[in-house]
Design a protein around this motif. Structure first.
Motif, short mmCIF file in Angstrom:
data_model
loop_
_atom_site.label_atom_id
_atom_site.label_comp_id
_atom_site.label_asym_id
_atom_site.label_seq_id
_atom_site.Cartn_x
_atom_site.Cartn_y
_atom_site.Cartn_z
N MET A 125 0.84 -1.18 0.00
CA MET A 125 0.00 0.00 0.00
C MET A 125 0.89 1.24 0.00
O MET A 125 2.08 1.16 0.31
CB MET A 125 -0.90 -0.01 1.23
CG MET A 125 -1.76 -1.27 1.34
SD MET A 125 -3.07 -1.29 0.14
CE MET A 125 -4.14 -0.03 0.85
N PRO A 126 0.34 2.41 -0.33
CA PRO A 126 1.19 3.61 -0.36
C PRO A 126 1.96 3.86 0.94
O PRO A 126 3.11 4.27 0.90
CB PRO A 126 0.18 4.73 -0.64
CG PRO A 126 -0.89 4.06 -1.44
CD PRO A 126 -1.01 2.69 -0.84
N SER A 127 1.33 3.57 2.09
CA SER A 127 2.00 3.86 3.36
C SER A 127 2.11 2.63 4.27
O SER A 127 2.38 2.78 5.46
CB SER A 127 1.26 4.98 4.11
OG SER A 127 -0.07 4.59 4.38
N ALA A 128 1.92 1.43 3.74
CA ALA A 128 2.00 0.22 4.57
C ALA A 128 2.23 -1.01 3.71
O ALA A 128 1.88 -1.03 2.52
CB ALA A 128 0.74 0.05 5.41
N VAL A 184 -5.30 -9.56 3.32
CA VAL A 184 -4.10 -8.90 2.78
C VAL A 184 -4.37 -8.40 1.37
O VAL A 184 -4.08 -7.25 1.02
CB VAL A 184 -2.90 -9.86 2.81
CG1 VAL A 184 -1.74 -9.33 1.98
CG2 VAL A 184 -2.45 -10.10 4.25
N GLU A 185 -4.92 -9.26 0.52
CA GLU A 185 -5.09 -8.90 -0.89
C GLU A 185 -6.25 -7.94 -1.13
O GLU A 185 -6.32 -7.32 -2.21
CB GLU A 185 -5.25 -10.17 -1.72
CG GLU A 185 -3.98 -11.01 -1.72
CD GLU A 185 -4.10 -12.32 -2.44
OE1 GLU A 185 -3.07 -12.99 -2.61
OE2 GLU A 185 -5.23 -12.70 -2.83
N LEU A 186 -7.13 -7.80 -0.16
CA LEU A 186 -8.24 -6.85 -0.29
C LEU A 186 -7.94 -5.50 0.34
O LEU A 186 -8.81 -4.62 0.37
CB LEU A 186 -9.51 -7.44 0.35
CG LEU A 186 -10.21 -8.54 -0.46
CD1 LEU A 186 -11.31 -9.18 0.37
CD2 LEU A 186 -10.78 -7.98 -1.76
N ARG A 187 -6.72 -5.31 0.84
CA ARG A 187 -6.39 -4.03 1.46
C ARG A 187 -6.64 -2.83 0.52
O ARG A 187 -7.20 -1.82 0.95
CB ARG A 187 -4.93 -4.01 1.92
CG ARG A 187 -4.60 -4.93 3.09
CD ARG A 187 -5.50 -4.66 4.29
NE ARG A 187 -5.38 -3.29 4.75
CZ ARG A 187 -6.32 -2.64 5.43
NH1 ARG A 187 -7.47 -3.24 5.70
NH2 ARG A 187 -6.14 -1.40 5.83
N PRO A 188 -6.27 -2.89 -0.76
CA PRO A 188 -6.52 -1.74 -1.63
C PRO A 188 -8.02 -1.44 -1.80
O PRO A 188 -8.41 -0.29 -1.96
CB PRO A 188 -5.90 -2.17 -2.97
CG PRO A 188 -4.91 -3.22 -2.61
CD PRO A 188 -5.50 -3.94 -1.45
N GLN A 247 -10.25 1.81 -0.32
CA GLN A 247 -10.95 2.56 -1.37
C GLN A 247 -9.99 3.16 -2.41
O GLN A 247 -10.24 4.21 -2.98
CB GLN A 247 -11.83 3.66 -0.75
CG GLN A 247 -12.90 3.11 0.17
CD GLN A 247 -13.81 4.18 0.73
OE1 GLN A 247 -13.42 5.34 0.87
NE2 GLN A 247 -15.04 3.81 1.06
N ILE A 248 -8.89 2.45 -2.63
CA ILE A 248 -7.97 2.84 -3.71
C ILE A 248 -8.50 2.34 -5.04
O ILE A 248 -8.40 3.02 -6.07
CB ILE A 248 -6.56 2.29 -3.43
CG1 ILE A 248 -6.00 2.88 -2.14
CG2 ILE A 248 -5.63 2.58 -4.60
CD1 ILE A 248 -4.65 2.32 -1.73
N VAL A 249 -9.05 1.12 -5.03
CA VAL A 249 -9.69 0.54 -6.22
C VAL A 249 -11.00 -0.12 -5.79
O VAL A 249 -11.21 -0.39 -4.60
CB VAL A 249 -8.78 -0.52 -6.90
CG1 VAL A 249 -7.53 0.12 -7.47
CG2 VAL A 249 -8.41 -1.63 -5.91
N ALA A 250 -11.86 -0.37 -6.75
CA ALA A 250 -13.13 -1.04 -6.46
C ALA A 250 -13.02 -2.55 -6.60
O ALA A 250 -13.79 -3.30 -5.99
CB ALA A 250 -14.23 -0.50 -7.37
N ASP A 251 -12.06 -3.01 -7.40
CA ASP A 251 -11.88 -4.43 -7.68
C ASP A 251 -10.40 -4.77 -7.47
O ASP A 251 -9.53 -4.07 -7.99
CB ASP A 251 -12.29 -4.73 -9.12
CG ASP A 251 -12.39 -6.21 -9.41
OD1 ASP A 251 -11.51 -6.98 -8.97
OD2 ASP A 251 -13.34 -6.63 -10.10
N PRO A 252 -10.10 -5.85 -6.71
CA PRO A 252 -8.69 -6.18 -6.45
C PRO A 252 -7.88 -6.46 -7.71
O PRO A 252 -6.66 -6.29 -7.70
CB PRO A 252 -8.77 -7.42 -5.55
CG PRO A 252 -10.14 -7.98 -5.77
CD PRO A 252 -11.02 -6.81 -6.07
N VAL A 253 -8.53 -6.84 -8.80
CA VAL A 253 -7.80 -7.11 -10.03
C VAL A 253 -7.20 -5.82 -10.61
O VAL A 253 -6.25 -5.88 -11.41
CB VAL A 253 -8.74 -7.78 -11.07
CG1 VAL A 253 -9.71 -6.77 -11.67
CG2 VAL A 253 -7.92 -8.49 -12.15
#
Length: 248
Positions: free
Chosen positions: A57-60, A121-125, A129-135
Motif C-alpha cells: 500500500m502507499p503507506s504500509a 491482505v489482498e483486499l487491502r486496496p 478505497q484505492i480501487v473497487a476491484d482487487p484485479v
C-alpha cells in the motif's frame, strides 16, 4: 517492563504489518514498488522465508509468510529495510528511517485463519478505497492466486492447495471466496492480534503454541485475579484451570 521477544512457532504462518513513519508514503511510483518486491524476493530466498501473500500500500506493507527458522522473518525484514530505505532516501534526497518502528506480526492457526488472512491482505486496496476491484491493483498477490500471472515470489500454502485438485479449481474457488464479504469480527481480531503481537487461533491451539514457544502467547486477563472462596479447590498455576492461561 521488558518487551517480550517476538513469537516464533515452527512451520506456522505469520501476518506481518510494516507501516510508514507518521503514515507517510513509503512508495511514490512503480519503480519503488517493483524494487521493494525485488528486495523481498532476495531476502526471502536468502533467509528461508516463504511468502504466501502480500499487499504493498502507499503507506504500509502487509505480508502473509511462514518463517522456516526462528531468525528467518527478522533477518529478512532487516535485509529488505536496509536495502529499500537506502534506495528511497537516495532517490528522494532524504535521511533517517522510513518505517514506524518495528514491524508488527502475529502467528496464526492456519486451518482457521490462513485463508481469511490471505483475503484480508489482498483486499487491502479495496478496503482502503484505492480501487473497487482487487484485479485493478497491481501490487498484491491477488493476480497470482486467481491465475492471471505466475508470481515467482509466492510459495503456495497447503491451505490454498486444499481449495482444489487442479490450478483452475483452486483459482476459481479462491476468486469466489474473495467475492464474499469478510467477517468484520474476524478482521478486527486479526488486526488487533497483529498489532499487539499475540497469536490467533482456537484455545487448544493457543495452548499448543505456548508449549512450543515456551512462553505466554496471549495477554493476561485484565484486573486483579479473583480471590478464591474458602470452599473452592486450589488451582495449580499453569494448569488448564488457571485463568491466566485464557485468552484476554
Amino acid at each position: 517492563m521488558a518487551r517480550l521477544a517476538r513469537l516464533y512457532v515452527p512451520d506456522e504462518p505469520q501476518h506481518v504489518i510494516l507501516r510508514g513513519l507518521n503514515n507517510q508514503s513509503a512508495f511514490v511510483d512503480a519503480e519503488d514498488y517493483a524494487l521493494f518486491l525485488d528486495c523481498l524476493k532476495a531476502a526471502s530466498r536468502d533467509h528461508s522465508l516463504a511468502v504466501h501473500a502480500y499487499s504493498l500500500m502507499p503507506s504500509a506493507v502487509h505480508l502473509l509468510v511462514t518463517p522456516r527458522e526462528e531468525t528467518s522473518l527478522p533477518k529478512a525484514m532487516q535485509a529488505v529495510g536496509r536495502r529499500y530505505v537506502a534506495h528511497f532516501n537516495r532517490r528522494y534526497g532524504r535521511r533517517g528511517t522510513l518505517w514506524e518502528g518495528r514491524y508488527r506480526a502475529t502467528v496464526l492457526e492456519s486451518e482457521r485463519y490462513f485463508l481469511l488472512c490471505s483475503r484480508f491482505v489482498e483486499l487491502r486496496p479495496v478496503r482502503a478505497q484505492i480501487v473497487a476491484d482487487p484485479v485493478d491493483y497491481k501490487w498484491t498477490s491477488f493476480a497470482h492466486h486467481t491465475g492471471v500471472v505466475l508470481d515467482a515470489l509466492i510459495t503456495d500454502h497447503a491451505q490454498y492447495w486444499s481449495l482444489g485438485n487442479t490450478p483452475f479449481e483452486r483459482q476459481r474457488r479462491y476468486k469466489e471466496m474473495i467475492e464474499q464479504p469478510l467477517d468484520e469480527r474476524d478482521v478486527d481480531l486479526l488486526e488487533q492480534a497483529t498489532l499487539k503481537g499475540w497469536v490467533i487461533g482456537s484455545e487448544a491451539w493457543l495452548d499448543w503454541c505456548a508449549r512450543q514457544a515456551n512462553r505466554r502467547v496471549s495477554p493476561l486477563p485484565r484486573g486483579r485475579p479473583r480471590k478464591a472462596r474458602a470452599d473452592e479447590p486450589a488451582v495449580e498455576p499453569g494448569s488448564e484451570d488457571d485463568p491466566q492461561r485464557r485468552v484476554g
